[in-house]
Design a protein around this motif. Structure first.
Motif, PDB file in Angstrom:
ATOM      1  N   ASN A  61       4.693   9.636   2.970  1.00 41.34           N
ATOM      2  CA  ASN A  61       3.794  10.633   3.555  1.00 41.34           C
ATOM      3  C   ASN A  61       3.766  10.578   5.080  1.00 41.34           C
ATOM      4  O   ASN A  61       3.936   9.514   5.692  1.00 41.34           O
ATOM      5  N   ASN A  66      -1.457   5.838   8.862  1.00 44.26           N
ATOM      6  CA  ASN A  66      -2.898   5.780   8.612  1.00 44.26           C
ATOM      7  C   ASN A  66      -3.191   5.134   7.255  1.00 44.26           C
ATOM      8  O   ASN A  66      -4.113   4.320   7.123  1.00 44.26           O
ATOM      9  N   THR A  67      -2.383   5.491   6.262  1.00 41.28           N
ATOM     10  CA  THR A  67      -2.573   4.976   4.910  1.00 41.28           C
ATOM     11  C   THR A  67      -2.464   3.457   4.867  1.00 41.28           C
ATOM     12  O   THR A  67      -3.292   2.784   4.240  1.00 41.28           O
ATOM     13  N   ALA A  71      -5.595   0.847   4.004  1.00 34.61           N
ATOM     14  CA  ALA A  71      -5.506   0.091   2.750  1.00 34.61           C
ATOM     15  C   ALA A  71      -5.575  -1.404   3.026  1.00 34.61           C
ATOM     16  O   ALA A  71      -6.207  -2.160   2.273  1.00 34.61           O
ATOM     17  N   ASN A  89      -6.916   8.728  13.020  1.00 32.65           N
ATOM     18  CA  ASN A  89      -5.730   9.280  12.354  1.00 32.65           C
ATOM     19  C   ASN A  89      -4.712   9.939  13.279  1.00 32.65           C
ATOM     20  O   ASN A  89      -3.602  10.236  12.854  1.00 32.65           O
ATOM     21  N   ILE A 190       3.533   1.403   1.141  1.00 33.48           N
ATOM     22  CA  ILE A 190       2.890   2.636   0.679  1.00 33.48           C
ATOM     23  C   ILE A 190       2.991   2.766  -0.833  1.00 33.48           C
ATOM     24  O   ILE A 190       2.043   3.215  -1.494  1.00 33.48           O
ATOM     25  N   ASP A 194      -0.132   3.657  -3.133  1.00 29.00           N
ATOM     26  CA  ASP A 194      -0.190   4.896  -3.913  1.00 29.00           C
ATOM     27  C   ASP A 194       1.230   5.387  -4.194  1.00 29.00           C
ATOM     28  O   ASP A 194       1.858   6.034  -3.343  1.00 29.00           O
ATOM     29  N   LEU A 197       2.797   8.877  -3.284  1.00 24.20           N
ATOM     30  CA  LEU A 197       3.168   9.252  -1.911  1.00 24.20           C
ATOM     31  C   LEU A 197       4.625   8.941  -1.594  1.00 24.20           C
ATOM     32  O   LEU A 197       5.091   9.232  -0.492  1.00 24.20           O
TER      33      LEU A 197
END
Length: 270
Positions: A61, A66-67, A71, A89, A190, A194, A197
């Protein structure tokens, strides 16, 4: 029977006190202001601030920067007894700014904004402000400079960590490769957060370019959405178990380092 009810009453009293002492959430944008006041700074004086940007990341993504730090912050907050500030972000994207979906914030706008965020966290009585940075390039230098200035100005303690470079030894241990921007290290992290993604079916080696050696060449925009530390690496051929292992080991290393820095700050009486 009377003793039983007294004991039962004490049990519920202790349970109520324990429940009152346990914070309902570590996220600053989800906690109520009264509960925040109950815990900060008396019981919690550390905050984790995830920072990133929006830019292309190969088959993951655009918001991977940011992810990942968010996390990470959620995963280690309990261990560090820390709050988690909302993620910043948007960032200084640099040579990837021309790609679809990317955003570029100028240093002139970013530096005073991050400065005010750090001052706001200090105003809210956090002693330790830990920036978990998900995006490198010029953003790292700005974060380090501003964090140092605010620490000296307000008498707080700041730490800036670029997780992917700090944990480069973990990348080599788990994957036997160096990784890179949107390399298999970021992709694996990542995927652990998730899997929806990650789109491995869209991977094409033509999407990857090795970063130039010093003083050889420079291109804007960067010619690929994947920048590798070593030519020919980066193919996301890992499985979910490896991704989960990487996620846990990176988080363990980062959390351990933060605890050690705070311990040494305390030891020095700073």
């Amino acid at each position: 029977m009377k003793v039983f009810f007294i004991s039962l009453g004490l049990f519920f009293s202790y349970s109520f006190v324990f429940a009152q002492q346990k914070i309902s959430t570590r996220e600053m944008d989800r906690i109520n202001w009264m509960e925040f006041a109950d815990f900060v700074p008396g019981k919690i004086n550390t905050v984790l601030l995830p920072t990133g940007t929006l830019e292309p990341h190969g088959v993951i993504n655009n918001g991977a920067d940011n992810t990942a730090p968010f996390a990470m912050a959620i995963a280690i907050a309990d261990e560090l007894n820390a709050m988690v500030a909302p993620t910043l972000n948007y960032g200084i994207t640099g040579s990837m700014a021309a790609y679809p979906g990317a955003f570029q914030i100028s240093e002139e706008a970013y530096a005073p904004f991050i400065r005010d965020i750090l001052r706001g966290l200090a105003k809210n009585k956090f002693k330790n402000i830990i920036i978990l940075n998900g995006h490198g390039g010029g953003q790292t230098a700005v974060l380090q400079k501003v964090a140092a200035e605010v620490a000296n100005e307000l008498g707080i303690r700041t730490l800036v960590i670029n997780w992917w470079s700090f944990a480069s030894d973990i990348t080599l241990e788990v994957f036997k490769e160096d990784g890179g921007h949107a390399g298999l290290n970021e992709t694996a992290y990542i995927q652990a957060v998730d899997p929806t993604l990650v789109h491995k079916e869209r991977y094409n080696s033509d999407q990857a370019t090795a970063y130039p050696k010093a003083n050889t060449w420079s291109a804007v925009p960067f010619p690929s959405s994947i920048g590798l530390y070593q030519e020919g690496q980066g193919y996301p051929n890992f499985n979910q178990a490896q991704a989960d292992e990487y996620f846990k080991k990176v988080n363990t290393k980062v959390a351990g380092f933060i605890k050690e820095i705070i311990r040494k700050w305390d030891l020095a009486g700073l």
